[in-house]
Motif scaffolding. Sequence first.
Motif, PDB file in Angstrom:
ATOM      1  N   MET A 163      35.187 -19.436   1.276  1.00 30.92           N
ATOM      2  CA  MET A 163      34.219 -19.657   2.114  1.00 30.92           C
ATOM      3  C   MET A 163      33.105 -18.518   2.017  1.00 30.92           C
ATOM      4  O   MET A 163      33.180 -17.345   1.776  1.00 30.92           O
ATOM      5  CB  MET A 163      34.764 -19.392   3.675  1.00 30.92           C
ATOM      6  CG  MET A 163      33.838 -20.026   4.615  1.00 30.92           C
ATOM      7  SD  MET A 163      34.746 -20.020   6.368  1.00 30.92           S
ATOM      8  CE  MET A 163      34.820 -17.965   6.608  1.00 30.92           C
ATOM      9  N   GLY A 164      31.787 -19.079   1.928  1.00 29.34           N
ATOM     10  CA  GLY A 164      30.670 -18.253   1.657  1.00 29.34           C
ATOM     11  C   GLY A 164      30.226 -17.706   2.827  1.00 29.34           C
ATOM     12  O   GLY A 164      30.678 -17.906   3.966  1.00 29.34           O
ATOM     13  N   ASP A 165      29.259 -16.602   2.868  1.00 30.98           N
ATOM     14  CA  ASP A 165      28.711 -16.135   3.873  1.00 30.98           C
ATOM     15  C   ASP A 165      27.783 -16.993   4.710  1.00 30.98           C
ATOM     16  O   ASP A 165      27.418 -16.545   5.972  1.00 30.98           O
ATOM     17  CB  ASP A 165      27.982 -14.816   3.249  1.00 30.98           C
ATOM     18  CG  ASP A 165      28.776 -13.807   2.674  1.00 30.98           C
ATOM     19  OD1 ASP A 165      29.916 -13.717   3.062  1.00 30.98           O
ATOM     20  OD2 ASP A 165      28.246 -12.815   1.872  1.00 30.98           O
ATOM     21  N   GLY A 166      27.350 -17.979   4.216  1.00 31.04           N
ATOM     22  CA  GLY A 166      26.319 -18.889   4.874  1.00 31.04           C
ATOM     23  C   GLY A 166      27.072 -19.778   5.802  1.00 31.04           C
ATOM     24  O   GLY A 166      26.331 -20.644   6.422  1.00 31.04           O
ATOM     25  N   VAL A 167      28.409 -19.624   5.898  1.00 32.80           N
ATOM     26  CA  VAL A 167      28.963 -20.858   6.819  1.00 32.80           C
ATOM     27  C   VAL A 167      28.783 -20.324   8.309  1.00 32.80           C
ATOM     28  O   VAL A 167      28.968 -19.297   8.711  1.00 32.80           O
ATOM     29  CB  VAL A 167      30.499 -21.002   6.492  1.00 32.80           C
ATOM     30  CG1 VAL A 167      31.105 -21.875   7.643  1.00 32.80           C
ATOM     31  CG2 VAL A 167      30.639 -21.182   5.071  1.00 32.80           C
ATOM     32  N   GLU A 168      28.074 -21.383   9.202  1.00 33.44           N
ATOM     33  CA  GLU A 168      27.649 -21.061  10.427  1.00 33.44           C
ATOM     34  C   GLU A 168      28.116 -22.083  11.447  1.00 33.44           C
ATOM     35  O   GLU A 168      27.823 -21.792  12.620  1.00 33.44           O
ATOM     36  CB  GLU A 168      26.247 -20.814  10.325  1.00 33.44           C
ATOM     37  CG  GLU A 168      25.284 -21.784   9.913  1.00 33.44           C
ATOM     38  CD  GLU A 168      23.976 -21.594   9.988  1.00 33.44           C
ATOM     39  OE1 GLU A 168      23.083 -22.558   9.874  1.00 33.44           O
ATOM     40  OE2 GLU A 168      23.379 -20.202   9.902  1.00 33.44           O
ATOM     41  N   HIS A 169      28.797 -23.077  10.921  1.00 30.77           N
ATOM     42  CA  HIS A 169      29.130 -24.155  12.031  1.00 30.77           C
ATOM     43  C   HIS A 169      30.702 -24.214  11.672  1.00 30.77           C
ATOM     44  O   HIS A 169      31.213 -24.459  10.728  1.00 30.77           O
ATOM     45  CB  HIS A 169      28.708 -25.469  11.653  1.00 30.77           C
ATOM     46  CG  HIS A 169      27.101 -25.353  11.783  1.00 30.77           C
ATOM     47  ND1 HIS A 169      26.156 -25.011  12.794  1.00 30.77           N
ATOM     48  CD2 HIS A 169      26.287 -25.420  10.673  1.00 30.77           C
ATOM     49  CE1 HIS A 169      25.123 -25.087  12.357  1.00 30.77           C
ATOM     50  NE2 HIS A 169      24.965 -25.322  11.294  1.00 30.77           N
ATOM     51  N   MET A 170      31.547 -24.104  12.710  1.00 33.94           N
ATOM     52  CA  MET A 170      32.997 -24.286  12.788  1.00 33.94           C
ATOM     53  C   MET A 170      33.487 -25.224  13.648  1.00 33.94           C
ATOM     54  O   MET A 170      33.111 -25.166  14.936  1.00 33.94           O
ATOM     55  CB  MET A 170      33.549 -22.889  12.948  1.00 33.94           C
ATOM     56  CG  MET A 170      35.196 -23.012  13.047  1.00 33.94           C
ATOM     57  SD  MET A 170      35.731 -21.442  13.638  1.00 33.94           S
ATOM     58  CE  MET A 170      37.475 -21.851  13.603  1.00 33.94           C
ATOM     59  N   TYR A 171      34.027 -26.339  13.113  1.00 36.92           N
ATOM     60  CA  TYR A 171      34.817 -27.361  13.856  1.00 36.92           C
ATOM     61  C   TYR A 171      36.330 -27.444  13.615  1.00 36.92           C
ATOM     62  O   TYR A 171      36.870 -27.701  12.763  1.00 36.92           O
ATOM     63  CB  TYR A 171      34.159 -28.869  13.554  1.00 36.92           C
ATOM     64  CG  TYR A 171      32.680 -28.809  13.653  1.00 36.92           C
ATOM     65  CD1 TYR A 171      32.163 -28.994  14.870  1.00 36.92           C
ATOM     66  CD2 TYR A 171      31.825 -28.626  12.588  1.00 36.92           C
ATOM     67  CE1 TYR A 171      30.766 -29.042  15.071  1.00 36.92           C
ATOM     68  CE2 TYR A 171      30.449 -28.573  12.917  1.00 36.92           C
ATOM     69  CZ  TYR A 171      29.681 -29.011  14.118  1.00 36.92           C
ATOM     70  OH  TYR A 171      28.646 -28.856  14.164  1.00 36.92           O
ATOM     71  N   ALA A 172      36.971 -26.818  14.675  1.00 33.68           N
ATOM     72  CA  ALA A 172      38.612 -26.788  14.672  1.00 33.68           C
ATOM     73  C   ALA A 172      39.275 -27.800  15.108  1.00 33.68           C
ATOM     74  O   ALA A 172      38.654 -28.524  15.898  1.00 33.68           O
ATOM     75  CB  ALA A 172      38.821 -25.373  15.183  1.00 33.68           C
ATOM     76  N   GLY A 173      40.450 -27.912  14.908  1.00 36.55           N
ATOM     77  CA  GLY A 173      41.073 -28.898  15.856  1.00 36.55           C
ATOM     78  C   GLY A 173      41.467 -28.703  17.036  1.00 36.55           C
ATOM     79  O   GLY A 173      41.822 -29.926  18.005  1.00 36.55           O
TER      80      GLY A 173
END
Length: 203
Positions: A163-173
Motif C-alpha cells: 500500500m502506498g502513502d497516497g491511500v486516503e479512502h478505506m472501505y471495510a467489510g
Amino acid sequence: MDVTNVTADAETFTCNAYLVEGDRTVLVDAGAMEGVVDVIREHTDGLDAVVLTHQHGDHVAQLDAVLDAFDAPLYAYADHPRRASDLDDGEQVFIGDEAFDVVYTPGHADDHVSFVSETTLFSGDVVVHDDGAFDYGSFGRTDMAGQSRERLIESIETLLDRMGDGVEHMYAGHGEEFHGDVRDVVETALGRAEKREPKYPEE
C-alpha cells in the motif's frame, strides 16, 4: 469514482457491500441484506462485475440474487460454482475508475483478498476502521475454526508493504468508511493484533 454502501440500511447482520460506479461499475461483495438488488437498481441498470473479498455468509448470502438480476461475471479467489474468473495475488482488477492490486490476506478467512489502488483500499474483514471491539484500527476476528491470528498479522504486514502513502479512502467489510491517513489506521490495527489478546474477551 462514486462509492455507495448498498447495505447501509440493513436491519439484519450483513457486511458492507459497496457499489462502485465509474468507467467500470463493480459491486464489492454482495452482503446478506434482502432487497440489496433493489438498492443497486436505484443507482445503476447494470454491473460490469461482482468481486468478492471472501465467501463468509455475511458477504455472499445475496450473491446469487445479484448475479441473477444483473448477469454479471463473478471474480473470486476461491472456487465458486458461478465464478467467471479467479483473483490471484499480485494481479490487477479494475473497479470504478482505478486499477486495484489484488492482495491475498488470509487469517480471518483462507480465501480473503483485499483490493488496493493508489488512492483507495477495499479491505474486507482483514482490517476495519471501527467495530464493536475497537475504534480507529481494528482487525478481523480469528477465534473461529479455520482462522489464524498469526496469518492475519502476516496479511496486515503484507497489505502495508503493498500500500502506498497516497491511500486516503478505506472501505471495510464492517464499520464506517474512512477518509484520511489509511496507513495509520492499518498500522494501528496491526499493533492491536500483535498483542495476541482476544478481540472479544468475553467470548
